[in-house]
Design an enzyme around this catalytic site. Structure first.
Site, mmCIF file in Angstrom:
data_model
loop_
_atom_site.group_PDB
_atom_site.id
_atom_site.type_symbol
_atom_site.label_atom_id
_atom_site.label_comp_id
_atom_site.label_asym_id
_atom_site.label_seq_id
_atom_site.Cartn_x
_atom_site.Cartn_y
_atom_site.Cartn_z
ATOM 1 N N CYS A 138 0.860 -1.177 -0.059
ATOM 2 C CA CYS A 138 -0.062 -0.229 0.152
ATOM 3 C C CYS A 138 0.752 1.445 -0.132
ATOM 4 C CB CYS A 138 -1.038 -0.037 1.149
ATOM 5 S SG CYS A 138 -0.206 0.214 2.760
ATOM 6 N N ASP A 144 2.775 2.597 2.420
ATOM 7 C CA ASP A 144 2.804 3.246 3.654
ATOM 8 C C ASP A 144 4.433 3.260 4.008
ATOM 9 O OD1 ASP A 144 0.193 3.413 4.023
ATOM 10 O OD2 ASP A 144 0.035 2.545 5.825
ATOM 11 N N CYS A 175 -2.421 5.359 6.559
ATOM 12 C CA CYS A 175 -3.744 5.661 6.996
ATOM 13 C C CYS A 175 -3.742 5.987 8.279
ATOM 14 C CB CYS A 175 -4.397 4.472 6.766
ATOM 15 S SG CYS A 175 -3.931 2.922 7.442
ATOM 16 N N CYS A 189 -0.388 -2.605 9.579
ATOM 17 C CA CYS A 189 0.003 -1.569 10.064
ATOM 18 C C CYS A 189 0.840 -1.533 11.756
ATOM 19 C CB CYS A 189 -1.259 -0.497 10.324
ATOM 20 S SG CYS A 189 -1.939 0.032 9.003
#
Lengths: 144, 394
Positions: free
Chosen positions: A37, A39, A63, A107
């Site tokens: 993603c 990140d 996010c 995450c």
């Protein structure tokens, strides 16, 4: 107001991130990225001579869950010694956040990995082999 | 809250709701029950709505089939048509920025022996008509290209695309769901054989949508059941919602000339305000061929979900196409996927673009846009300060 997909704790850390920023004289910096993603999470560590986390800061491109995970991770790290840092797992971060949606667990894994990378950098800056982090981590896993 | 996610659905017009209510409370008969008044009342209201829908898109009432959603209209159009003309050819053409209900549908058909061409779009999101012309083969049976893309607002050259299909004798379906109520629709001008619209996208209720089917185009219904909607869509019709859809069509037809220029003005204001805000803000979609009131962009260094969440906390409802914001209820991180529309128009979605879609409705005011322009800089600044990517190269 209707509840969102995140817990109150996550929202609190998203809105009021703790320890956000950089440390100029950090002695351990770790950065990890999630290729899926995009990140990016970066952790700055200041470890004292007696192996205690004196200061920690983070910067995160990601996010809500990524920001909250990094913020919570830094709170859990302050004042800990290196052994305790190595025992800080993503599960502990998730628990402290009051849970994360399944799709966002990665995450918290990133936060754990960023801590590991920062510790490796710390050992490297002291002229030691960063592989010691992996060894210690493996030992902790075995003991548990 | 300032609602700026109108491609996801609009606030129903109060006149629409008022018109619907008696069909819950008084005229609750089944529209297929013709031999007592409340059945007949429901039927007549439904037929009046059918006439309004037809009038709204330049069609005849006989050409309108009611369904329950835009997705259902698209499914009946594509699968219904292909099931009926299975022997005529196995080649389908769509664009690479179609809605899931078209894209996943035709992608699945590949395993049934169909060949699918997904036409590329340029950075503005436009299909080049000559690409369509070149892609049509002898065995091409169906072309389906949306009129307006909800994520980037681009309005296709649908008339031209339809003209090409017509001259080559290929059936042309138009997903006009994001167009209805914002861009004029005339099935004759568009040269289309089938066209989908959904009421909730232009101030009507959820649960009512329509499929236009030109005379002579044959479809096979997807559901086995009764003879409702000529068998194209068996199942008791959602009369209150259909009545609401008819009213929404009548209102849009009468009032678009008033609110569309107003939306264009607000769009220009937002576009210009954003243009001077950051040199790392990039617009997506086409500058001029855009749905009125639609502005979309992505901001470097920050991520879309964080932006959406902050804007929500500040009282704005918008949309994002970033991977992180895609499917929060998923069980697995692999289900978080960046918008293929953004990827198709050249947005580097692999770096988690901070994409944002702002789609206005006729209820929005200049004040709403002023507020957004006021809140965005501080929000973006906050997220930039947190981002390890920001100022990295400086």
């Amino acid at each position: 107001m209707a509840k969102g997909p995140y817990s109150e704790k996550v929202m609190d850390h998203f809105m009021n991130p703790r320890n956000m920023g950089e440390i100029d004289d950090a002695n351990g910096v770790g950065e990890v990225g999630n290729p899926a993603c995009g990140d990016v999470m970066k952790i700055f560590l200041k470890i004292s001579d007696n192996n205690i986390v004196e200061d920690v800061k983070f910067k995160t491109f990601g996010c809500g869950a990524a920001i909250a995970s990094s913020s919570m991770a830094t709170e859990l790290m302050i004042g800990k010694n290196i052994d305790e840092l190595l025992q800080l797992t993503n599960d502990a971060i998730v628990d402290a956040l009051g849970g994360l949606p399944p799709a966002k667990i990665h995450c918290s894994v990133m936060a754990e990995e960023a801590i590991e990378e920062a510790l490796k950098d710390y050992f490297k800056s002291k002229g030691e082999d960063p592989a010691i982090v992996d060894e210690m981590k493996a030992k902790i896993k075995k003991d548990n | 809250m300032i609602y700026l996610d109108n491609v996801a659905g609009t606030k129903p017009d109060q006149r629409v709701i008022d018109k619907m209510m008696p069909y819950f409370t008084e005229h609750y008969g089944n529209p297929s029950a013709h031999f007592y008044p409340i059945g007949r009342e429901a039927f007549e209201a439904m037929e009046a709505a059918r006439a309004e829908v037809a009038d709204f898109i330049g069609a005849k009432p006989d050409n309108i089939v009611f369904t329950a959603s835009g997705t259902e209209s698209n499914n009946i159009a594509l699968k219904g048509f292909l099931n009926h003309s299975a022997n005529k050819g196995k080649h389908i053409i769509i664009s690479e920025i179609e809605h899931f209900s078209v894209d996943t549908l035709v992608t699945k058909l590949i395993s049934e022996g169909y060949e699918v061409t997904k036409l590329k779009v340029d950075n503005g999101g436009l299909v080049n008509p000559s690409d369509l012309e070149n892609a049509i083969r002898k065995d091409t049976v169906l072309v389906s290209i949306q009129y307006v893309n909800p994520e980037i607002g681009t309005i296709q050259y649908t008339e031209k695309l339809g003209g090409i299909c017509k001259s080559k004798g290929v059936t042309f379906h138009v997903d006009a769901i994001a167009a209805a109520g914002y861009v004029e629709i005339d099935v004759e001008k568009l040269n289309c054989d089938m066209l989908s619209i959904a009421a909730q996208n232009f101030y009507g209720p959820k649960g009512a949508a329509a499929l236009y089917i030109r005379e002579g185009v044959k479809l096979m219904g997807l559901m086995d059941g009764g003879f409702q909607e000529k068998g194209y869509r068996s199942g008791t019709e959602n009369v209150p919602a259909i009545v609401g859809m008819g009213e929404a069509c009548a209102i849009a037809k009468a009032e678009m000339a008033e609110y569309v220029p107003r939306l264009e003005k607000l769009q220009k204001k937002l576009w210009e305000g954003l243009g001077g805000m950051f040199d790392f803000l990039n617009f997506t979609g086409h500058e001029t061929r855009r749905r009125p009131g639609h502005v979309s962009f992505w901001i470097e260094y920050i991520e879309g979900e964080s932006l959406l969440m902050w804007l929500s906390l500040k009282g704005f409802a918008c949309a994002s196409g970033s991977a992180c914001s895609s499917n929060i209820l998923a069980e697995d991180e692999d289900d978080l996927v960046a918008s293929s529309v953004l990827t198709a128009v050249g947005v580097p979605t692999d770096i988690c673009a901070g994409s944002l879609g702002v789609s206005m409705s006729r209820y929005n005011t200049e004040e709403d846009i002023d507020k957004l322009l006021e809140v965005l800089p501080e929000t973006v600044q906050k997220l930039c300060e947190m981002s390890p990517m920001y100022n990295r190269d400086k």
